[in-house]
Motif scaffolding. Structure first.
Motif, PDB file in Angstrom:
ATOM      1  N   ALA A  96      -4.918 -24.268  -3.109  1.00  0.00           N
ATOM      2  CA  ALA A  96      -3.909 -24.608  -4.121  1.00  0.00           C
ATOM      3  C   ALA A  96      -2.537 -24.121  -3.664  1.00  0.00           C
ATOM      4  CB  ALA A  96      -4.286 -23.992  -5.463  1.00  0.00           C
ATOM      5  N   ALA A  97      -2.489 -22.896  -3.170  1.00  0.00           N
ATOM      6  CA  ALA A  97      -1.216 -22.346  -2.688  1.00  0.00           C
ATOM      7  C   ALA A  97      -0.676 -23.166  -1.524  1.00  0.00           C
ATOM      8  CB  ALA A  97      -1.400 -20.888  -2.275  1.00  0.00           C
TER       9      ALA A  97
ATOM     10  N   HIS B 195      -2.020 -15.394  -7.622  1.00  0.00           N
ATOM     11  CA  HIS B 195      -2.751 -14.389  -8.416  1.00  0.00           C
ATOM     12  C   HIS B 195      -4.256 -14.541  -8.220  1.00  0.00           C
ATOM     13  CE1 HIS B 195       0.697 -13.756 -11.562  1.00  0.00           C
ATOM     14  NE2 HIS B 195       0.872 -13.039 -10.466  1.00  0.00           N
ATOM     15  N   ALA B 196      -4.710 -15.792  -8.178  1.00  0.00           N
ATOM     16  CA  ALA B 196      -6.146 -16.075  -8.048  1.00  0.00           C
ATOM     17  C   ALA B 196      -6.604 -16.112  -6.589  1.00  0.00           C
ATOM     18  CB  ALA B 196      -6.456 -17.408  -8.722  1.00  0.00           C
ATOM     19  N   ASN B 197      -5.673 -15.883  -5.666  1.00  0.00           N
ATOM     20  CA  ASN B 197      -5.956 -16.007  -4.227  1.00  0.00           C
ATOM     21  C   ASN B 197      -6.593 -17.361  -3.909  1.00  0.00           C
ATOM     22  OD1 ASN B 197      -5.850 -15.189  -1.535  1.00  0.00           O
ATOM     23  ND2 ASN B 197      -7.811 -14.135  -1.614  1.00  0.00           N
ATOM     24  N   ASN B 198      -6.069 -18.404  -4.570  1.00  0.00           N
ATOM     25  CA  ASN B 198      -6.565 -19.757  -4.336  1.00  0.00           C
ATOM     26  C   ASN B 198      -5.764 -20.353  -3.178  1.00  0.00           C
ATOM     27  OD1 ASN B 198      -7.080 -22.580  -4.379  1.00  0.00           O
ATOM     28  ND2 ASN B 198      -7.951 -22.296  -6.423  1.00  0.00           N
TER      29      ASN B 198
ATOM     30  N   ALA C 161      -6.229 -32.248  -9.243  1.00  0.00           N
ATOM     31  CA  ALA C 161      -5.191 -32.276 -10.280  1.00  0.00           C
ATOM     32  C   ALA C 161      -3.845 -31.820  -9.724  1.00  0.00           C
ATOM     33  CB  ALA C 161      -5.610 -31.404 -11.463  1.00  0.00           C
ATOM     34  N   ILE C 162      -3.858 -30.808  -8.864  1.00  0.00           N
ATOM     35  CA  ILE C 162      -2.601 -30.340  -8.250  1.00  0.00           C
ATOM     36  C   ILE C 162      -1.994 -31.461  -7.412  1.00  0.00           C
ATOM     37  CG2 ILE C 162      -1.590 -28.735  -6.558  1.00  0.00           C
ATOM     38  CD1 ILE C 162      -3.765 -26.692  -7.503  1.00  0.00           C
ATOM     39  N   THR C 163      -2.829 -32.111  -6.614  1.00  0.00           N
ATOM     40  CA  THR C 163      -2.361 -33.220  -5.775  1.00  0.00           C
ATOM     41  C   THR C 163      -1.757 -34.327  -6.632  1.00  0.00           C
ATOM     42  OG1 THR C 163      -4.082 -32.692  -4.163  1.00  0.00           O
ATOM     43  CG2 THR C 163      -3.067 -34.865  -3.989  1.00  0.00           C
TER      44      THR C 163
ATOM     45  N   ALA D 155       3.610 -22.250 -10.731  1.00  0.00           N
ATOM     46  CA  ALA D 155       2.249 -22.661 -10.353  1.00  0.00           C
ATOM     47  C   ALA D 155       1.817 -21.945  -9.068  1.00  0.00           C
ATOM     48  CB  ALA D 155       2.191 -24.175 -10.181  1.00  0.00           C
ATOM     49  N   LEU D 156       2.746 -21.787  -8.125  1.00  0.00           N
ATOM     50  CA  LEU D 156       2.416 -21.122  -6.871  1.00  0.00           C
ATOM     51  C   LEU D 156       2.050 -19.659  -7.106  1.00  0.00           C
ATOM     52  CD1 LEU D 156       2.059 -20.901  -3.848  1.00  0.00           C
ATOM     53  CD2 LEU D 156       4.555 -20.720  -3.617  1.00  0.00           C
TER      54      LEU D 156
END
Length: 196
Positions: free
Chosen positions: A49-50, A43-46, A16-18, A37-38
């Motif tokens: 995604a980052a 926050h989630a240490n993803n 979805a991010i892509t 979003a970043l």
């Protein structure tokens, strides 16, 4: 569309991010707390995604309503991979959090040894004083637990040139704080560095 990007970042939904990035979503759109979003991904240490968001051009220094940015938050929380991404994509080493501290200060307080080493290597000022009157060295001593991680951080900071005699707002030195807390390993390091 911006909400969709923030939701996808919160969920770590890489597909979805892509898709949102490809569709031209606003990378700097904010949620109710002012987070991009970043920052939500941080926050989630993803990490993935980052990475996607940073490589698409998301601002690593964009602050939310409480003055956290992806760079500052990653440093404070010890999210090392995201921190390294922010450092290679324009992190402002002089930016400060709501306490007037650099990323190095909370990293030192929370015992994130590798993060502290990474921030020192990046060039963050080791003797920066926050609004509480504390440096990273003081926070490692005053708010640390005196254990191996905080001892390692005190050593890293002193080896990087931190002033062992830069006292807090009440004129209490790092050495005095370490003695008062019974942190003998820190006391020895500070004395060897010329602490008084």
């Amino acid at each position: 569309m911006a909400d969709d990007l923030i939701t996808a970042a919160r969920q770590g939904d890489i597909a979805a991010i892509t898709a949102q990035i490809a569709a031209g979503a606003d990378l700097e759109a904010r949620d109710a707390e002012g987070a991009t979003a970043l920052l939500v991904a941080t926050h989630a240490n993803n990490i993935e995604a980052a990475r996607l968001l940073i490589e698409a051009g998301a601002d690593v220094n964009a602050k939310d309503a409480i003055a956290d940015s992806p760079y500052l938050y990653a440093g404070a929380r010890g999210h090392l991979e995201i921190l390294k991404l922010t450092l290679t994509h324009g992190a402002d080493l002089t930016s400060t959090n709501r306490y007037g501290g650099t990323a190095l200060i909370p990293a030192a307080e929370r015992g994130h040894v590798e993060t502290v080493a990474t921030l020192i290597a990046a060039g963050v000022a080791v003797d920066h004083v926050n609004r509480l009157g504390w440096t990273a060295l003081l926070e490692a001593i005053i708010l640390g637990d005196g254990g191996p991680r905080h001892v390692a951080i005190v050593k890293l900071l002193l080896d990087a040139g931190a002033d062992p005699n830069l006292a807090d707002g009440d004129k209490v030195s790092p050495l005095t704080h370490a003695r008062n807390r019974g942190f003998t390993d820190m006391v020895q390091l500070l004395q060897r560095a010329g602490g008084r």
